[in-house]
Design a protein around this motif. Structure first.
Motif, PDB file in Angstrom:
ATOM      1  N   ASN A 157       3.185  -2.234  12.600  1.00  0.00           N
ATOM      2  CA  ASN A 157       2.180  -2.963  11.812  1.00  0.00           C
ATOM      3  C   ASN A 157       2.469  -2.862  10.312  1.00  0.00           C
ATOM      4  O   ASN A 157       2.394  -3.852   9.581  1.00  0.00           O
ATOM      5  CB  ASN A 157       0.770  -2.439  12.102  1.00  0.00           C
ATOM      6  N   HIS A 158       2.791  -1.650   9.844  1.00  0.00           N
ATOM      7  CA  HIS A 158       3.073  -1.465   8.417  1.00  0.00           C
ATOM      8  C   HIS A 158       4.353  -2.185   8.011  1.00  0.00           C
ATOM      9  O   HIS A 158       4.422  -2.779   6.927  1.00  0.00           O
ATOM     10  CB  HIS A 158       3.182   0.025   8.087  1.00  0.00           C
ATOM     11  N   LEU A 159       5.374  -2.136   8.869  1.00  0.00           N
ATOM     12  CA  LEU A 159       6.627  -2.845   8.561  1.00  0.00           C
ATOM     13  C   LEU A 159       6.392  -4.352   8.505  1.00  0.00           C
ATOM     14  O   LEU A 159       6.896  -5.038   7.613  1.00  0.00           O
ATOM     15  CB  LEU A 159       7.701  -2.523   9.608  1.00  0.00           C
ATOM     16  N   SER A 160       5.617  -4.857   9.444  1.00  0.00           N
ATOM     17  CA  SER A 160       5.309  -6.286   9.472  1.00  0.00           C
ATOM     18  C   SER A 160       4.569  -6.707   8.202  1.00  0.00           C
ATOM     19  O   SER A 160       4.871  -7.728   7.590  1.00  0.00           O
ATOM     20  CB  SER A 160       4.462  -6.602  10.712  1.00  0.00           C
ATOM     21  N   ALA A 161       3.594  -5.880   7.780  1.00  0.00           N
ATOM     22  CA  ALA A 161       2.837  -6.176   6.556  1.00  0.00           C
ATOM     23  C   ALA A 161       3.755  -6.153   5.337  1.00  0.00           C
ATOM     24  O   ALA A 161       3.677  -7.028   4.463  1.00  0.00           O
ATOM     25  CB  ALA A 161       1.702  -5.167   6.389  1.00  0.00           C
ATOM     26  N   ALA A 162       4.652  -5.154   5.282  1.00  0.00           N
ATOM     27  CA  ALA A 162       5.571  -5.035   4.142  1.00  0.00           C
ATOM     28  C   ALA A 162       6.530  -6.209   4.093  1.00  0.00           C
ATOM     29  O   ALA A 162       6.836  -6.740   3.004  1.00  0.00           O
ATOM     30  CB  ALA A 162       6.342  -3.719   4.235  1.00  0.00           C
ATOM     31  N   ILE A 163       7.018  -6.647   5.255  1.00  0.00           N
ATOM     32  CA  ILE A 163       7.923  -7.800   5.302  1.00  0.00           C
ATOM     33  C   ILE A 163       7.196  -9.042   4.785  1.00  0.00           C
ATOM     34  O   ILE A 163       7.729  -9.808   3.982  1.00  0.00           O
ATOM     35  CB  ILE A 163       8.451  -8.008   6.743  1.00  0.00           C
ATOM     36  N   GLY A 164       5.954  -9.224   5.233  1.00  0.00           N
ATOM     37  CA  GLY A 164       5.180 -10.377   4.774  1.00  0.00           C
ATOM     38  C   GLY A 164       4.902 -10.347   3.280  1.00  0.00           C
ATOM     39  O   GLY A 164       5.066 -11.356   2.587  1.00  0.00           O
ATOM     40  N   GLU A 179       5.690   4.011   2.076  1.00  0.00           N
ATOM     41  CA  GLU A 179       6.231   5.195   2.746  1.00  0.00           C
ATOM     42  C   GLU A 179       7.021   4.806   3.999  1.00  0.00           C
ATOM     43  O   GLU A 179       8.133   5.300   4.237  1.00  0.00           O
ATOM     44  CB  GLU A 179       5.067   6.127   3.117  1.00  0.00           C
ATOM     45  N   VAL A 180       6.467   3.889   4.788  1.00  0.00           N
ATOM     46  CA  VAL A 180       7.134   3.444   6.020  1.00  0.00           C
ATOM     47  C   VAL A 180       8.414   2.680   5.688  1.00  0.00           C
ATOM     48  O   VAL A 180       9.467   2.910   6.287  1.00  0.00           O
ATOM     49  CB  VAL A 180       6.175   2.580   6.872  1.00  0.00           C
ATOM     50  N   LEU A 181       8.341   1.781   4.718  1.00  0.00           N
ATOM     51  CA  LEU A 181       9.522   1.000   4.333  1.00  0.00           C
ATOM     52  C   LEU A 181      10.605   1.907   3.765  1.00  0.00           C
ATOM     53  O   LEU A 181      11.790   1.742   4.057  1.00  0.00           O
ATOM     54  CB  LEU A 181       9.118  -0.071   3.312  1.00  0.00           C
ATOM     55  N   SER A 182      10.190   2.886   2.987  1.00  0.00           N
ATOM     56  CA  SER A 182      11.147   3.839   2.417  1.00  0.00           C
ATOM     57  C   SER A 182      11.829   4.643   3.515  1.00  0.00           C
ATOM     58  O   SER A 182      13.045   4.862   3.481  1.00  0.00           O
ATOM     59  CB  SER A 182      10.420   4.769   1.444  1.00  0.00           C
ATOM     60  N   SER A 183      11.052   5.058   4.503  1.00  0.00           N
ATOM     61  CA  SER A 183      11.609   5.834   5.609  1.00  0.00           C
ATOM     62  C   SER A 183      12.550   4.984   6.461  1.00  0.00           C
ATOM     63  O   SER A 183      13.499   5.501   7.045  1.00  0.00           O
ATOM     64  CB  SER A 183      10.468   6.380   6.469  1.00  0.00           C
ATOM     65  N   ALA A 184      12.299   3.672   6.490  1.00  0.00           N
ATOM     66  CA  ALA A 184      13.108   2.770   7.314  1.00  0.00           C
ATOM     67  C   ALA A 184      14.375   2.298   6.609  1.00  0.00           C
ATOM     68  O   ALA A 184      15.217   1.653   7.223  1.00  0.00           O
ATOM     69  CB  ALA A 184      12.265   1.561   7.713  1.00  0.00           C
ATOM     70  N   ARG A 185      14.539   2.632   5.339  1.00  0.00           N
ATOM     71  CA  ARG A 185      15.659   2.057   4.584  1.00  0.00           C
ATOM     72  C   ARG A 185      17.028   2.525   5.063  1.00  0.00           C
ATOM     73  O   ARG A 185      18.025   1.858   4.824  1.00  0.00           O
ATOM     74  CB  ARG A 185      15.484   2.304   3.084  1.00  0.00           C
ATOM     75  N   ASP A 186      17.083   3.674   5.751  1.00  0.00           N
ATOM     76  CA  ASP A 186      18.370   4.169   6.245  1.00  0.00           C
ATOM     77  C   ASP A 186      18.761   3.553   7.579  1.00  0.00           C
ATOM     78  O   ASP A 186      19.778   3.931   8.163  1.00  0.00           O
ATOM     79  CB  ASP A 186      18.341   5.697   6.368  1.00  0.00           C
ATOM     80  N   GLY A 187      17.961   2.605   8.073  1.00  0.00           N
ATOM     81  CA  GLY A 187      18.332   1.895   9.284  1.00  0.00           C
ATOM     82  C   GLY A 187      17.874   2.545  10.572  1.00  0.00           C
ATOM     83  O   GLY A 187      18.309   2.149  11.651  1.00  0.00           O
ATOM     84  N   GLY A 188      16.997   3.537  10.483  1.00  0.00           N
ATOM     85  CA  GLY A 188      16.491   4.194  11.685  1.00  0.00           C
ATOM     86  C   GLY A 188      15.622   3.246  12.502  1.00  0.00           C
ATOM     87  O   GLY A 188      15.127   2.233  11.997  1.00  0.00           O
ATOM     88  N   THR A 189      15.438   3.571  13.766  1.00  0.00           N
ATOM     89  CA  THR A 189      14.589   2.756  14.637  1.00  0.00           C
ATOM     90  C   THR A 189      13.120   2.990  14.303  1.00  0.00           C
ATOM     91  O   THR A 189      12.772   3.926  13.571  1.00  0.00           O
ATOM     92  CB  THR A 189      14.830   3.127  16.116  1.00  0.00           C
ATOM     93  N   VAL A 190      12.268   2.145  14.880  1.00  0.00           N
ATOM     94  CA  VAL A 190      10.823   2.322  14.723  1.00  0.00           C
ATOM     95  C   VAL A 190      10.416   3.699  15.232  1.00  0.00           C
ATOM     96  O   VAL A 190       9.604   4.400  14.616  1.00  0.00           O
ATOM     97  CB  VAL A 190      10.058   1.200  15.463  1.00  0.00           C
ATOM     98  N   ALA A 191      11.022   4.121  16.354  1.00  0.00           N
ATOM     99  CA  ALA A 191      10.719   5.440  16.912  1.00  0.00           C
ATOM    100  C   ALA A 191      11.117   6.553  15.942  1.00  0.00           C
ATOM    101  O   ALA A 191      10.387   7.541  15.781  1.00  0.00           O
ATOM    102  CB  ALA A 191      11.444   5.617  18.249  1.00  0.00           C
ATOM    103  N   THR A 236       0.859  -1.179   0.000  1.00  0.00           N
ATOM    104  CA  THR A 236       0.000   0.000   0.000  1.00  0.00           C
ATOM    105  C   THR A 236       0.903   1.239   0.000  1.00  0.00           C
ATOM    106  O   THR A 236       2.111   1.138   0.259  1.00  0.00           O
ATOM    107  CB  THR A 236      -0.897   0.046   1.254  1.00  0.00           C
ATOM    108  N   GLU A 237       0.325   2.393  -0.265  1.00  0.00           N
ATOM    109  CA  GLU A 237       1.113   3.629  -0.279  1.00  0.00           C
ATOM    110  C   GLU A 237       1.742   3.886   1.088  1.00  0.00           C
ATOM    111  O   GLU A 237       2.898   4.293   1.185  1.00  0.00           O
ATOM    112  CB  GLU A 237       0.228   4.808  -0.697  1.00  0.00           C
ATOM    113  N   ARG A 238       1.006   3.621   2.162  1.00  0.00           N
ATOM    114  CA  ARG A 238       1.533   3.849   3.510  1.00  0.00           C
ATOM    115  C   ARG A 238       2.656   2.854   3.832  1.00  0.00           C
ATOM    116  O   ARG A 238       3.669   3.214   4.420  1.00  0.00           O
ATOM    117  CB  ARG A 238       0.412   3.750   4.536  1.00  0.00           C
ATOM    118  N   GLU A 239       2.489   1.599   3.426  1.00  0.00           N
ATOM    119  CA  GLU A 239       3.552   0.601   3.646  1.00  0.00           C
ATOM    120  C   GLU A 239       4.817   0.991   2.892  1.00  0.00           C
ATOM    121  O   GLU A 239       5.930   0.868   3.405  1.00  0.00           O
ATOM    122  CB  GLU A 239       3.081  -0.792   3.212  1.00  0.00           C
TER     123      GLU A 239
END
Length: 201
Positions: free
Chosen positions: A174-181, A147-159, A142-145
């Motif tokens: 939740n979005h990271l878990s869905a994207a991983i799946g 966005e979250v995965l893109s933001s996480a690509r630099d290795g930042g924490t969930v926070a 999804t667009e939100r997934e």
């Protein structure tokens, strides 16, 4: 005369494209920029008929810049030209309003032909990439997934991701878990790699 805007952050590539197109009697390069943020301002100043946009540039990427350009100057037809012939990029480019998608290692005459064809109102898509895109299908994210995965690509924490996107940490998890799946990955880093390789990010 077909007026062309070139956007590529690599000066050598941009210069080579400008020189090649400049040899054609019916094509004039009217603007060159190195950042996605500069595409719309340059286009509004130079009113090109065709814009040739790289995907990966500083600031806005070429796909975002394509959508911005279509909104600001609907008469300008966009060709996305990239080193990375990823199926997901093709789908996102078409969704952004691009009417052409070519890879940089195509023969020079193909690029010139693409400029002329989109100027005439036709669509131009690299045939091998079109076939691969059909076989791969649309992005499952999804667009939100995305966005979250893109933001996480630099290795930042969930926070870190939650702060950057103004979401709760639970929502990010939740979005990271869905994207991983959906990517069939085992870790967040692997999900990012799969999504990048597919052109979904």
């Amino acid at each position: 005369m077909i007026r062309v805007l070139l956007a590529d952050d690599q000066a050598l590539v941009r210069g080579a494209f400008a020189a090649m197109l400049g040899l054609e009697p019916d094509i004039e390069v009217v603007a060159e920029v190195s950042s996605g943020d500069d595409v719309v301002p340059a286009a509004l100043r130079s009113t090109p008929d065709v814009a040739l946009l790289d995907v990966q540039m500083p600031g806005r990427d070429g796909l975002t810049a394509a959508a911005d350009l279509r909104a600001a100057l609907p008469s300008c037809r966009v060709i996305v030209c990239t080193t990375f012939g990823r199926p997901g990029y093709l789908a996102r480019a078409m969704a952004a309003g691009a009417v052409g998608f070519v890879v940089k290692d195509a023969p020079p005459e193909h690029l010139v032909d693409a400029v002329r064809r989109v100027h005439r109102g036709l669509r131009v898509v690299d045939p091998a990439l079109a076939a691969e895109s059909l076989a791969t299908g649309r992005s499952p994210l999804t667009e939100r997934e995305r966005e979250v995965l893109s933001s996480a690509r630099d290795g930042g924490t969930v926070a870190d991701v939650a702060r950057a996107l103004h979401l709760s940490e639970g929502t990010v998890r939740n979005h990271l878990s869905a994207a991983i799946g959906k990517t069939g990955a085992r870790t967040r880093a692997e999900a990012v790699r799969v999504a990048e390789d597919s052109g979904w990010l």
